[in-house]
Each structure stands twice: as C-alpha cells, then as structure tokens.
Enzyme design. Sequence first.
Site, short mmCIF file in Angstrom:
data_model
loop_
_atom_site.label_atom_id
_atom_site.label_comp_id
_atom_site.label_asym_id
_atom_site.label_seq_id
_atom_site.Cartn_x
_atom_site.Cartn_y
_atom_site.Cartn_z
N SER A 147 42.06 -94.28 -56.08
CA SER A 147 40.99 -93.73 -56.91
C SER A 147 41.60 -93.30 -58.24
O SER A 147 42.82 -93.06 -58.31
CB SER A 147 40.38 -92.50 -56.21
OG SER A 147 39.57 -91.78 -57.11
N TYR A 160 40.80 -84.52 -51.79
CA TYR A 160 40.54 -85.94 -52.04
C TYR A 160 41.60 -86.52 -52.97
O TYR A 160 42.21 -87.56 -52.69
CB TYR A 160 39.14 -86.11 -52.63
CG TYR A 160 38.74 -87.54 -52.88
CD1 TYR A 160 38.33 -88.36 -51.84
CD2 TYR A 160 38.78 -88.09 -54.17
CE1 TYR A 160 37.95 -89.69 -52.07
CE2 TYR A 160 38.41 -89.40 -54.41
CZ TYR A 160 37.99 -90.20 -53.35
OH TYR A 160 37.64 -91.51 -53.58
#
Length: 586
Positions: A456, A469
């Site tokens: 990501s 995350y």
Amino acid sequence: MTDIEGARERRVRTGGVDLCVAELGDPAAPTVVLVHGYPDSKEVWSAVAARLADRFHVVLYDVRGHGRSTAPKPLRGGFTLAKLTDDFLAVIDEVSPDRPVHLVGHDWGSVQSWEFVTVGRTEGRIASFTSMSGPSLDHFGHWINTRVRRPTPRRVGQLLGQGAKSWYVYLLHTPALPELAWRGPLGKAWPGILRRAEKLPAGDYPTASLPSDAAHGAWLYRDNVRARLRHPREDAYAHAPVQLITPLGDAFLSERLYDDLERWVPRLTRRTLPDKHWIPRTRPDQVASWIEEFVRSVEAGQDPRPTRTDRHAQRFGGQLVLVTGAGSGIGRATAFAFAEAGARVVAVDRDAEAAARTAELSRLAGAADAWAETADVSDEQAMEKLAEKVHREYGVLDVLVNNAGIGLSGSFFTTTTQDWRRVLDVNLWGVIHGCRLFGARMAERDQGGHIVNVASAAAYQPSRALPAYSTSKAAVLMLSECLRAELASRRIGVTAICPGLINTNITSTARFTGVDEAEERRRRERSARLYGMRNYPPEKVASAILEAVAHNRAVVPVTPEARGARWLSRLAPAALRRIARVEPKL
Ligand code: NAD
C-alpha cells in the site's frame, strides 16, 4: 541405447549419412518432432521430451554431424538447407509416413525448420511449427534489406543491435579456428559457461559429443548464412500455423527480428518469456505446455492465434497464476486480467462463494482454466493444505499474487493487541505464508516465476490514523525487497504494489478502533463515499500488476497520489511527516 531416458532408437539412412532417431510415447498419438540447434545434440530436448511423452509420439534426431548421427563427407557443402530438408523428410517418412507432424525447433533447429515449413516439397507433411530462438534466413535477409534500403534512425539502431549480437556468426565463418577452439579449451569450458552465463541447471547436458558437434556444426553457418542472407527467397511463406516463442533476454537474437513476421506467416501465435537463449533447458515446463496447447488446438482444428497486439497474452498465456483475496476488488480484477491474457487462474478467498464467482467469470473472460479455492491466508495450516493441493492438482505457480488484506483504522492507543494480531496475521503473515509455501516450490523448480505482494502507499506514507495497517504494509514492502534480492539468482522476480485509494469493498469491511458500532458504521460509509468520489478502479491496479510482472518491477506505486507520496518520502520526508499529523475527518 540412447541418452534420452526410455527412448526407442532407430537409424535412418539418407543422402550418405546415418541419422540417429529416438522416439518416445505412443506412435498412434500426434507426432511431435523436436529439432536441436547449435552446438547441441538431441539431448538438449530431454526435459521437454519427457514432459510431452505421455501425450504425444515424440521424435528427436541428431542432425547430421551431431550426436550419434554420422557426418557428411566432405563437410563443406554437406550442411545446406536443402540437405537438411532431405534428412527431415527421411525421418518423418519413417516415423509418421501417413500423418503430418508437429515440428518444433530451437536455435539452428528452428532455422532449418523454417526452411522445412516454407518450401513446397514438405507441404501437407507439417501440421504446425513451434519456433524458438532461430529465425528463417530468408526472413532475416529481407529484414536486413528493408532496413538497409530505407534506413531510419530506429532501423539503423535495430541493424546495429542485431549486428552486435551476431559476433559469433562472423567468428564461425573463419577457417579452422572454431574447430580448434571447440576441440580444445572452448569445448572444455562450455558446460561451465552455459551454467554461469545462461543459468542452465547442472545435469547430464551438454553431452560428451559437444566438441565434435560444435566443430561440424560450424558448417551450418558456412554453407548457408552468407548465401541466403544475400539472396533470400521471395516465396518463404509458411504453409502451416506457427507458434513463435521468443525469450526476451536472448543474447544472440534481437526480438525486433520478428517484427515483420506476419508478412510471412498467415497464422502466427506469439509467446514471450523472460529468459535467455536455452529455454528447452531452463524452462521445460513452460515450453512443453505451450507446445502441448498449440498442438492440441491445431489438432482440434481451432484457430490458435491470440491477437498480435495483446502483449499480455503473449507473455501470460497458459501460465499458472494464483491470486489471494480474489473474491473482490483488486484481487478479482487481477484474476480477470490474467484470465483475459489466457492464463490458468487459481482464485483463492476466505469467502468460498466469492472465489467461485471469480473463477466462473475468469473462465468466461478467456482463462485457459480457472479454479476456486477457499482458504484464510492467515491460517498456516489452511495455507499448507492449499499449497499441497495446488501443487498436486495444478502444478507449480508461474505467478503468485499475495493480495488478500484487511483495513484497520484508529490511533495507536485505541488499537488493541487483538486488533494488531488480526491485521498482522492477514496482511503480513498471509503474505509470508504465500511466499514461503508457493515461493519455495517455484525456487526448487528453478524455472523462474514471479511473486507480487500487494502492499500500500501506507507502506511509506506515515499516518496517525493507520499505525497498525501501515506497519503491516511497510513490513510487506520490506519483505518484498529482501525476497527480491534473495530470489534474483533463481530468476524469480518480486514486486511490491502500492495502490493508493482504490474504489473497492475494503472500506465497508475495514475496522475502526476506539468507536462504538454505530460510529464505526458511519465511518465506513463516509470512507466508502470518499473512495467512491476518488473513483480509481481496481482494474487499473490489475493492469499495473501485469505490467509489473512483465517488466519485473520492484516497487510500483499506482495512483498519482501514491506516486507523489513515494517521491515525497524520498525527497521531502519532513513534508510527509507533517501531513501524517493531520487527523482525518471521517
Ligand atoms: P476488498 O475488501 O475489496 O477485497 C479483499 C478480498 O480479500 C475479499 O474478497 C476478502 O474476502 C479477501 N480476504 C480478506 N481477508 C482474507 C483472508 N484472511 N484470507 C483470504 N481472503 C481474505 O479489498 P481490496 O481493496 O481489493 O484490497 C486488496 C488488497 O489491496 C489488500 O491487501 C489491501 O490492503 C490492498 N490495498 C487496497 C487499497 C484500496 O484503496 N482499496 C489501497 C492500498 C492497498
């Protein structure tokens, strides 16, 4: 006895030479004739032949002067393409007198096979031709002429590029020197050179006949190259469908050589793979599976051509690709993109129904085959079972896409240890399990491959709202970089994909910590609206994934904001740190 395990052998006498012919498999099945190159003998095909033998009648022969076939006397003038065509016809008269054969050639085996498939006297005897790393001398001659007659800077570049790659051809035209070298030091050093420069696996190849194969084979060049390049035939049209397999890292042949091939081959299928010259040794699985697919489609009377412009079909057709988290969003779009390229797709998700739907739609989209498997990537035992089943039933993966992941948003102090475990279990451990279980078999097979890990932009862009995350994704990015370094020598590429904000279902399943259920629901809806407004489709991430594999890219930020953040993280990290402090209003 022959050097190909399990082969039956016969001798075929033709034009003053005695050819050694080996056969495997059921003579009633379609016949596939494998023609070796220079400096080789038929044993270059042993790994490919073994893979084809349970489905086809496989025939290999030592070209005159090579292996255990005798050499013409005198050597000069004994290796012309006309004589090589006589030999081929003599062999197929013996092994398949009534049925056309499927021809496969590598290197000089391909050069001479181009002659076989473009001359009138073999018409009706060849059902298909698969060519690897060996152009038609006629096509090559015209390729040169076109560029010399109308030289644009690009064309001159192409001429110079191929000219530089052909250094050995000039050397082979010198008298006596090649023979002395091959029978002396070069012959001894050659197996080591192949292993180091061409990354050939160790084993019983090349055979002991190498020095004399190489010395005799110099006449292949001397008897044909200059004469044919100077006066290429005008009518060198293929009278059978052709599959062209081009290794993109070939040290001896430029891929540009085949640019004009559609002019000569009305029914052409193109395949590419990221490897060097000796693909029958380095990629026997892929080579055998493309031959099988091509032969089967020709036998079934189907048109096997993918569209010429579809680079992905050339590269990924028939490859085995597994995608985790394939039931939705980026994973599903990636499964479809590989399916459209004609790959064999394994769609894995913890949601069985969603995985089944992806597999079904993948088949409709053009996958050579597609299967659904249910597994939670964070569950080590489930992943072990999955890997065992996939390897047993479908084979070793060519491409693994570790995509499954979950979202988690909330400050560090509201993130419980349970939240941490869950997000690390799926986002990091899921990737570790995939790389370990599938990557190990890829490395063991030693025929290349690619691993894609979906990280990501959060991997390099800190944020006060996403500590868990972002940590999981930063770990995936670093894992990918380390693994890339480790697997480079195995010709396995590793890519980390860093998408940015993509309009998928992730927003409606993401956890928000430190808030009650109603507030969590509200935040999910708001972030779904935000991602919807940004409206960047998962299909674009999927195509970035295919491009990344095709070009073996290391780290791929996808959206403009992901690319921007990547630049900032290198050039102005302080600016990113400031942005990280901003509390998102959700
Ligand atoms: P998505 O929610 O649309 O799809 C994820 C899929 O993974 C779902 O089908 C889900 O069932 C499956 N899955 C989740 N946990 C799993 C598990 N433990 N085992 C097996 N399958 C599991 O999400 P998406 O946006 O397509 O996300 C895919 C990947 O992309 C994730 O790794 C995500 O972190 C990453 N990513 C997404 C975005 C984005 O903006 N959507 C941005 C950056 C990175």
